[in-house]
Write a protein that holds these residues in place. Structure first.
Motif, PDB file in Angstrom:
ATOM      1  N   PHE A  59      12.434  51.740  29.126  1.00  0.00           N
ATOM      2  CA  PHE A  59      11.758  50.581  28.528  1.00  0.00           C
ATOM      3  C   PHE A  59      10.900  51.052  27.366  1.00  0.00           C
ATOM      4  CE2 PHE A  59       8.411  51.942  31.481  1.00  0.00           C
ATOM      5  CZ  PHE A  59       7.271  51.805  30.707  1.00  0.00           C
ATOM      6  N   ASN A  60      10.651  50.143  26.425  1.00  0.00           N
ATOM      7  CA  ASN A  60       9.717  50.339  25.318  1.00  0.00           C
ATOM      8  C   ASN A  60       8.774  49.152  25.307  1.00  0.00           C
ATOM      9  OD1 ASN A  60      11.405  52.513  24.562  1.00  0.00           O
ATOM     10  ND2 ASN A  60      12.600  51.201  23.200  1.00  0.00           N
ATOM     11  N   ARG A  61       7.472  49.414  25.260  1.00  0.00           N
ATOM     12  CA  ARG A  61       6.505  48.326  25.259  1.00  0.00           C
ATOM     13  C   ARG A  61       5.369  48.650  24.313  1.00  0.00           C
ATOM     14  NH1 ARG A  61       4.459  47.331  31.136  1.00  0.00           N
ATOM     15  NH2 ARG A  61       3.779  45.457  30.029  1.00  0.00           N
ATOM     16  N   GLY A  62       4.465  47.674  24.153  1.00  0.00           N
ATOM     17  CA  GLY A  62       3.381  47.818  23.182  1.00  0.00           C
ATOM     18  C   GLY A  62       3.765  47.197  21.851  1.00  0.00           C
ATOM     19  N   GLY A  63       2.997  47.526  20.815  1.00  0.00           N
ATOM     20  CA  GLY A  63       3.273  46.972  19.493  1.00  0.00           C
ATOM     21  C   GLY A  63       4.525  47.563  18.868  1.00  0.00           C
ATOM     22  N   SER A  64       5.115  46.820  17.932  1.00  0.00           N
ATOM     23  CA  SER A  64       6.348  47.301  17.297  1.00  0.00           C
ATOM     24  C   SER A  64       6.089  48.463  16.353  1.00  0.00           C
ATOM     25  CB  SER A  64       7.015  46.164  16.530  1.00  0.00           C
ATOM     26  OG  SER A  64       6.221  45.775  15.425  1.00  0.00           O
ATOM     27  N   GLN A  65       4.861  48.628  15.885  1.00  0.00           N
ATOM     28  CA  GLN A  65       4.461  49.756  15.031  1.00  0.00           C
ATOM     29  C   GLN A  65       5.223  49.821  13.703  1.00  0.00           C
ATOM     30  OE1 GLN A  65       1.791  51.591  15.615  1.00  0.00           O
ATOM     31  NE2 GLN A  65       1.532  50.350  17.448  1.00  0.00           N
ATOM     32  N   ASN A  66       5.648  48.685  13.191  1.00  0.00           N
ATOM     33  CA  ASN A  66       6.314  48.695  11.888  1.00  0.00           C
ATOM     34  C   ASN A  66       5.628  47.797  10.870  1.00  0.00           C
ATOM     35  OD1 ASN A  66       6.924  46.192  12.903  1.00  0.00           O
ATOM     36  ND2 ASN A  66       9.114  46.293  12.495  1.00  0.00           N
ATOM     37  N   GLY A  67       4.394  47.473  11.115  1.00  0.00           N
ATOM     38  CA  GLY A  67       3.731  46.601  10.146  1.00  0.00           C
ATOM     39  C   GLY A  67       2.283  46.371  10.511  1.00  0.00           C
ATOM     40  N   PRO A  68       1.667  45.445   9.711  1.00  0.00           N
ATOM     41  CA  PRO A  68       2.269  44.632   8.654  1.00  0.00           C
ATOM     42  C   PRO A  68       2.871  45.504   7.530  1.00  0.00           C
ATOM     43  CG  PRO A  68       0.101  43.809   9.248  1.00  0.00           C
ATOM     44  CD  PRO A  68       0.246  45.139   9.900  1.00  0.00           C
ATOM     45  N   ALA A  69       4.043  45.107   7.060  1.00  0.00           N
ATOM     46  CA  ALA A  69       4.739  45.867   6.036  1.00  0.00           C
ATOM     47  C   ALA A  69       5.262  44.907   4.980  1.00  0.00           C
ATOM     48  CB  ALA A  69       5.889  46.660   6.647  1.00  0.00           C
ATOM     49  N   PHE A  70       5.220  45.379   3.716  1.00  0.00           N
ATOM     50  CA  PHE A  70       5.682  44.569   2.590  1.00  0.00           C
ATOM     51  C   PHE A  70       6.470  45.466   1.635  1.00  0.00           C
ATOM     52  CE2 PHE A  70       1.614  43.104   4.166  1.00  0.00           C
ATOM     53  CZ  PHE A  70       1.845  41.750   4.424  1.00  0.00           C
ATOM     54  N   ASN A  71       7.538  44.918   1.087  1.00  0.00           N
ATOM     55  CA  ASN A  71       8.375  45.676   0.173  1.00  0.00           C
ATOM     56  C   ASN A  71       8.811  44.783  -0.977  1.00  0.00           C
ATOM     57  OD1 ASN A  71      11.254  46.466  -0.811  1.00  0.00           O
ATOM     58  ND2 ASN A  71      10.528  48.332   0.181  1.00  0.00           N
ATOM     59  N   ASP A  72       8.610  45.254  -2.200  1.00  0.00           N
ATOM     60  CA  ASP A  72       9.065  44.547  -3.399  1.00  0.00           C
ATOM     61  C   ASP A  72       9.951  45.495  -4.196  1.00  0.00           C
ATOM     62  OD1 ASP A  72       7.610  41.828  -3.594  1.00  0.00           O
ATOM     63  OD2 ASP A  72       5.977  43.227  -3.127  1.00  0.00           O
ATOM     64  N   ASP A  73      11.126  45.022  -4.577  1.00  0.00           N
ATOM     65  CA  ASP A  73      12.003  45.857  -5.387  1.00  0.00           C
ATOM     66  C   ASP A  73      12.593  45.038  -6.522  1.00  0.00           C
ATOM     67  OD1 ASP A  73      15.122  45.245  -4.527  1.00  0.00           O
ATOM     68  OD2 ASP A  73      13.713  44.886  -2.892  1.00  0.00           O
ATOM     69  N   SER A  74      12.802  45.709  -7.647  1.00  0.00           N
ATOM     70  CA  SER A  74      13.432  45.121  -8.829  1.00  0.00           C
ATOM     71  C   SER A  74      14.591  46.021  -9.219  1.00  0.00           C
ATOM     72  CB  SER A  74      12.434  45.003  -9.986  1.00  0.00           C
ATOM     73  OG  SER A  74      11.337  44.179  -9.636  1.00  0.00           O
ATOM     74  N   ARG A  75      15.766  45.423  -9.364  1.00  0.00           N
ATOM     75  CA  ARG A  75      16.972  46.186  -9.680  1.00  0.00           C
ATOM     76  C   ARG A  75      17.620  45.583 -10.918  1.00  0.00           C
ATOM     77  NH1 ARG A  75      18.371  49.166  -4.881  1.00  0.00           N
ATOM     78  NH2 ARG A  75      16.903  48.621  -3.230  1.00  0.00           N
ATOM     79  N   TYR A  76      17.965  46.462 -11.849  1.00  0.00           N
ATOM     80  CA  TYR A  76      18.601  46.041 -13.098  1.00  0.00           C
ATOM     81  C   TYR A  76      19.926  46.786 -13.243  1.00  0.00           C
ATOM     82  CZ  TYR A  76      13.770  44.656 -14.024  1.00  0.00           C
ATOM     83  OH  TYR A  76      12.510  44.114 -13.932  1.00  0.00           O
ATOM     84  N   GLU A  77      20.923  46.076 -13.752  1.00  0.00           N
ATOM     85  CA  GLU A  77      22.238  46.691 -13.942  1.00  0.00           C
ATOM     86  C   GLU A  77      22.843  46.168 -15.240  1.00  0.00           C
ATOM     87  OE1 GLU A  77      26.667  46.545 -11.889  1.00  0.00           O
ATOM     88  OE2 GLU A  77      24.893  46.468 -10.588  1.00  0.00           O
ATOM     89  N   LEU A  78      23.346  47.078 -16.068  1.00  0.00           N
ATOM     90  CA  LEU A  78      24.018  46.727 -17.319  1.00  0.00           C
ATOM     91  C   LEU A  78      25.333  47.489 -17.382  1.00  0.00           C
ATOM     92  CD1 LEU A  78      24.055  45.324 -20.101  1.00  0.00           C
ATOM     93  CD2 LEU A  78      22.873  47.342 -21.018  1.00  0.00           C
ATOM     94  N   THR A  79      26.441  46.752 -17.533  1.00  0.00           N
ATOM     95  CA  THR A  79      27.775  47.341 -17.573  1.00  0.00           C
ATOM     96  C   THR A  79      28.521  46.805 -18.786  1.00  0.00           C
ATOM     97  OG1 THR A  79      27.836  47.448 -15.151  1.00  0.00           O
ATOM     98  CG2 THR A  79      29.935  47.648 -16.308  1.00  0.00           C
ATOM     99  N   ASN A  80      29.244  47.686 -19.472  1.00  0.00           N
ATOM    100  CA  ASN A  80      30.099  47.269 -20.580  1.00  0.00           C
ATOM    101  C   ASN A  80      31.455  47.947 -20.428  1.00  0.00           C
ATOM    102  OD1 ASN A  80      31.189  47.797 -23.589  1.00  0.00           O
ATOM    103  ND2 ASN A  80      30.021  45.889 -23.519  1.00  0.00           N
ATOM    104  N   ILE A  81      32.517  47.139 -20.449  1.00  0.00           N
ATOM    105  CA  ILE A  81      33.876  47.643 -20.238  1.00  0.00           C
ATOM    106  C   ILE A  81      34.800  47.054 -21.297  1.00  0.00           C
ATOM    107  CG2 ILE A  81      35.843  47.711 -18.654  1.00  0.00           C
ATOM    108  CD1 ILE A  81      33.869  47.533 -16.349  1.00  0.00           C
ATOM    109  N   THR A  82      35.619  47.898 -21.894  1.00  0.00           N
ATOM    110  CA  THR A  82      36.614  47.465 -22.873  1.00  0.00           C
ATOM    111  C   THR A  82      38.010  47.793 -22.368  1.00  0.00           C
ATOM    112  OG1 THR A  82      35.091  47.806 -24.718  1.00  0.00           O
ATOM    113  CG2 THR A  82      37.438  47.722 -25.247  1.00  0.00           C
ATOM    114  N   THR A  83      38.911  46.824 -22.475  1.00  0.00           N
ATOM    115  CA  THR A  83      40.303  46.999 -22.076  1.00  0.00           C
ATOM    116  C   THR A  83      41.197  46.789 -23.293  1.00  0.00           C
ATOM    117  OG1 THR A  83      39.793  46.162 -19.870  1.00  0.00           O
ATOM    118  CG2 THR A  83      42.110  46.246 -20.506  1.00  0.00           C
ATOM    119  N   ILE A  84      42.102  47.729 -23.512  1.00  0.00           N
ATOM    120  CA  ILE A  84      43.002  47.673 -24.668  1.00  0.00           C
ATOM    121  C   ILE A  84      44.437  47.836 -24.187  1.00  0.00           C
ATOM    122  CG2 ILE A  84      43.676  48.761 -26.846  1.00  0.00           C
ATOM    123  CD1 ILE A  84      40.804  49.767 -27.103  1.00  0.00           C
TER     124      ILE A  84
END
Length: 1001
Positions: free
Chosen positions: A405-430
């Motif tokens: 068994f596991n008891r007591g608090g979950s021990q994972n918080g309070p937790a907060f996460n903010d992430d920003s992800r940017y992606e730029l792709t350029n492809i040419t087909t000939i």
């Protein structure tokens, strides 16, 4: 300028220089060769996917092409002259024009409009799907009815797609792409136009192997206002009892949503918008053993805990034709899920619950430019903003009793996460003569700010129930094995950038032989691995095909190198646990642990604080990246055989092998030296006596995967299709990923064994069966797998490294009665002695998996489409013949949108791109909802009722058993799997029945 920037700059310059040289060569040699290209649409401008275009010269030699997802086709390498052009798609009349003049250098498209065929025999018999060098028979393409056969529940939908894709390959498994972008959420099922699985496995354009990969394409706008609304319902009264629950637990799933598409500006701009909301009152089952607080006797604890979840998904899309040569697709997605009582499971009691919230905003822009009749450029840009929260029910110290068994608090918080992800792709087909050249580059940037209070309250570990009971009774020498507690600054952040560039050339050397070669380069920040060049080489050969003879057999052989990125989470961990930012201690000193008071009700008092532990000068746990850490890479080889059989059957088989090097793992490089941990010296003797545990991320692992697959598919008719495959595979590795430790940090040679996902035998069967007399549709999905391996551990930290993953030894003459454990897998010694043989990793195998899933649907149509009768009469009179259209139109989803969208049918019907399993180029669209082939006029509104039965025969598919020899549950399964294997909901009911209603208009 740092080394990474210089390397990226040189690689970019190299890619640009090669591209300029190739472009100059291509444009200098266009004068002698002609090309036919254009778009195939229906009478209302809806793109037709999978239509076959045949071009015949004066000598009778033929060249063919199949329209893509936007209805576009290209037939290159044509000598100037006059040709016969034919176009055919299921459900449409044959188009033929015998006076098409091909002129070198001409750029005007030959756009073709197909009209509906009302001949029943021609409509109801599906065309045989030809195999060719261009169309892989082993790739699975789902459209229309095949997508509708999938589950409505978003978790089950993802699990079903993973089961379809088969075993994961490479260090991070199968890759999921949404409209060409990685990292997004799977959209609602009704917003999906097409799903491709195992497509283009060795292309240099892809950073991950195509085998096991999933590509999802969303629906574009349409020419007329069209849409649908739907609702799905399920509760416990429709389910069977979960075998681990004492009664049929309360459960309810409510899902509703809809979509609307139409034209903003005719022939210029269209839109598609969807909304979906799902409310799930699910539950998890606790199946633990505790110590009764009064009698102190070992007592079973079984309880069902409600775990509500609320999901919202909203996504508008706009397709805009900027001009004749440039189009823009803009898509925004808002996704949010709120969940309560997470973290409750087999061993975790309800008090360990926490609430969570996850929200993302995603903006995607795709601009396509037609540079010339033979060159297309595509630019993709994505911004993704995510926010995550976790709020625990209590912050009390946690107690872990080894898989009891596991008891007591979950021990994972309070937790907060903010992430920003940017992606730029350029492809040419000939397209240049017999060459198809593609090159491009991608840059991604990630910024993460993470606030984590993990273990700020402390976690105490006991190896057995008896140890916990003795400690509660305050018996002499009784104490927990260890305490892990953290404190200090909870915030950490990381920034990471990665770059990749590629170039590849597919050369049709002969009509029956295509050779492809490519090169990809990758680099990233936060590690020093810079020279990651990944060559790709593949050949497609048809021994019985030629320019005049369609291929019946195709053989494909390829080799490629694939690099994998090292995720930002590793560098984030290094920044957090660097010894000064956030402090983390592992305490096993009896003097400290004896002072802590444990009460029978599970409460804990007199827990040492971070300041006190710092004052004791106890060593900390720190994490870092190894100086020589490098990007993992895989050598991938594959051999594919495809054969067209009589009666429209297509047989495919393939063999694949992946050899992965530099697999990531976590190792305690300052663990106690072997044999130095004693009762008098619990810390043992360490290489650095002044330091604590040093957890180092390193790339020292390896993995080998072999898989052999054979399958068939057949589109017997519009109402009946089937696909099936069988796979045999073996996967061995010595690491389960970047956060997995070896049992012995000083000797990893014994870690090489079966991977947790090493399922030897897999069978998948699916299809579509229509019963016209009853107007019913049946869509079965059958999955059969042998068991997954699991690890057997002692449950005791024999080597003192703080990780409870030590494996036992095979019992021999040295084994004492106290240390002997007799099991169905053999006799083991839980305290290995010198010279004893340690058992292999993942030594045991769990139960197999069998699931029959079935969707039953019935459709009613009502309301007459304006003009539909006149159009039908005109076609019957022969007045609706096809004509070649020389105009432009929106190539990518303006007027008529892309292929496969709901509602793009001629005369206002509903187009379902029924290529069926295995990809069905040539089968064309099927018109449903009272359209042609049903022998009646098309209906303006169509209502579909369906029942989706998950695990039809109510089989109890058990999860892998507990492998801890010190647990009272050893070799027992404590939960079931979902209807499609791991993932999805497993506690709601063993058999589930969902009822859905959908209105299309």
């Amino acid at each position: 300028m740092n080394l990474f920037q210089r390397t990226v700059g040189r690689a970019s310059a190299l890619v640009l220089a090669v591209a300029l040289c190739v472009s100059a060569s291509v444009f200098a040699q266009q004068s002698a060769i002609g090309t036919l290209h254009g778009q195939v649409t229906d009478a209302f401008g809806g793109a037709i996917v999978g239509a076959t275009i045949t071009v015949v010269d004066g000598n009778g030699a033929e060249k063919t092409a199949v329209t893509d997802a936007e209805g576009n086709y290209v037939v290159s390498g044509l000598a100037p002259g006059q040709y016969i052009v034919r176009a055919i798609a299921g459900g449409f009349a044959l188009y033929e024009n015998a006076e098409i003049e091909v002129v070198a250098g001409r750029r005007e498209p030959l756009n073709i409009t197909l009209t509906v065929s009302l001949d029943k025999e021609e409509v109801t018999v599906a065309a045989e799907t030809p195999i060719s060098l261009e169309n892989r028979g082993d790739a699975l393409v789902l459209r229309g009815k095949d997508i509708e056969a999938l589950p409505d529940d978003p978790d089950e939908l993802e699990a079903a797609l993973q089961a379809l894709a088969g075993p994961s390959v490479g260090p991070n498994g199968g890759q999921i792409m949404i409209d060409g972008f990685e990292g997004g959420r799977i959209p609602p099922r009704d917003s999906i136009r097409e799903i491709r699985i195992n497509d283009n496995p060795l292309s240099a354009e892809r950073d991950q192997p195509g085998f096991g990969g999933i590509q999802i394409f969303t629906k574009p706008g349409t020419d007329k206002f069209r849409g649908s609304v739907y609702s799905t319902f399920n509760d416990e009264s429709l389910n069977s009892r979960n075998p681990f629950a004492e009664r049929r637990a309360d459960f309810q799933f409510r899902q509703y949503g809809g979509n609307l598409s139409g034209t903003i500006v005719p022939k210029v701009a269209s839109f598609f918008v969807d909304f979906e909301r799902s409310d799930t009152d699910d539950n998890d089952i606790v199946n633990a053993r505790i110590i009764d607080p009064i009698s102190l006797a070992e007592t079973p604890f079984v309880q069902t805990v409600l775990t509500p979840a609320r999901r919202t998904n909203f996504s508008p899309r706009v397709d805009y034709a900027i001009n004749a040569n440039n189009t823009l697709v803009a898509r925004y997605n808002f996704f949010q899920v709120r969940q309560q009582n997470q973290g409750v499971s087999a061993f975790s009691l309800p008090e360990r619950a926490f609430d969570s919230m996850f929200r993302t905003h995603t903006l995607q822009l795709t601009e396509t430019a037609v540079l010339s009749k033979s060159a297309i450029n595509e630019t993709r840009f994505q911004i993704l903003r995510g926010h995550r929260e976790q709020i625990p029910l209590t912050d009390a110290p946690a107690i872990f009793v080894s898989e009891a068994f596991n008891r007591g608090g979950s021990q994972n918080g309070p937790a907060f996460n903010d992430d920003s992800r940017y992606e730029l792709t350029n492809i040419t087909t000939i397209a240049h003569g017999t060459h198809s050249i593609k090159f491009g580059a991608r840059v991604r940037s990630i910024n993460v700010t993470d606030v984590s209070r993990n273990n700020f309250g402390g976690t105490f570990t006991f190896t057995s129930l008896e140890q916990f009971r003795s400690t509660v009774q305050n018996l002499a020498g009784a104490r927990p094995t260890q305490l892990i507690i953290a404190g200090g600054n909870p915030e950490a952040s990381i920034h990471q950038v990665d770059f990749s560039g590629f170039i590849q050339d597919d050369w049709k050397y002969r009509p029956n032989l295509t050779v492809g070669a490519g090169l990809r380069y990758e680099a990233q920040t936060n590690i020093s691995s810079r020279f990651n060049f990944a060559p790709r080489l593949y050949v497609s050969w048809s021994p019985d095909g030629s320019a005049q003879q369609p291929a019946k057999t195709v053989i494909r052989l390829g080799f490629g190198v694939f690099y994998d990125r090292i995720g930002e989470q590793l560098s984030l961990q290094q920044n957090r646990f660097n010894g000064t930012n956030q402090l983390q201690f592992r305490v096993n000193d009896p003097a400290v642990l004896d002072a802590v008071q444990f009460n029978p009700d599970g409460t804990v008092s007199n827990v040492p604080t971070i300041d006190e532990l710092t004052g004791f000068a106890l060593p900390q746990i720190t994490r870092r990246l190894a100086d020589d850490i490098t990007a993992p890479y895989s050598y991938a080889t594959g051999l594919i055989l495809e054969r067209q059989l009589p009666k429209k059957f297509t047989l495919f088989s393939f063999m694949q092998h992946y050899n992965t090097r530099h697999l990531l793992r976590l190792r305690n490089i300052n663990a106690p030296l072997p044999g130095t941990v004693t009762l008098d010296n619990p810390r043992g003797t360490r290489p650095d006596a002044a330091a604590g545990d040093i957890h180092q991320f390193e790339s020292s692992g390896t993995q080998n995967l072999q898989q052999y697959t054979v399958g068939i598919r057949n589109q017997f008719s519009q109402a009946f299709s089937v696909f099936a495959n069988y796979s045999y595979g073996r996967v061995f590795n010595d690491s389960d990923g970047p956060f997995s430790f070896p049992a012995n940090s000083y000797d990893t040679s014994g870690e090489y064994g079966r991977a947790p996902f090493d399922v030897r035998h897999r069978v998948f069967l699916g299809g579509n069966l229509g019963i016209p007399v009853l107007k019913l549709g049946l869509n079965p999905i059958v999955i059969l797998n042998t068991g997954r391996p699991f690890n057997i551990t002692t449950g005791i930290d024999n080597n003192g490294d703080g990780i409870f993953n030590d494996r036992p030894a095979f019992a021999d003459a040295q084994t004492t009665a106290a240390d002997l454990r007799r099991t169905p897998y053999g006799d083991f010694d839980i305290r290995p002695k010198p010279g004893q043989e340690i058992i292999p990793r993942n030594f045991a195998e769990g139960p197999g998996f069998v699931s029959f899933n079935l969707r039953i649907s019935r459709q009613w149509g009502f309301g007459t489409v304006p003009g539909a009768r006149a159009a039908a009469a005109n076609n019957n009179a022969g007045g609706g013949g096809a004509q070649a259209q020389q105009g432009g139109g929106n190539r990518r989803g303006g007027q008529g949108g892309g292929g496969g969208q709901r509602g793009g049918a001629p005369a206002g019907g509903v187009v379902q791109q029924r290529g069926g399993p295995g990809g069905a180029p040539g089968a064309g669209p099927v018109i449903i909802g009272g359209g042609p082939g049903a022998g009646s006029e098309q209906k303006r509104y169509n209502v579909t009722f369906s029942l989706f039965i998950q695990n039809l025969f109510n089989r109890a598919n058990l999860n892998v058993p507990v492998g801890n020899l010190s647990s009272p549950f050893f070799n027992q399964s404590l939960s079931t799997l979902g209807g499609f294997g791991p993932g999805g909901s497993s506690a709601a009911g063993n058999r589930r029945l969902q009822a859905s209603v959908r209105l299309n208009f």
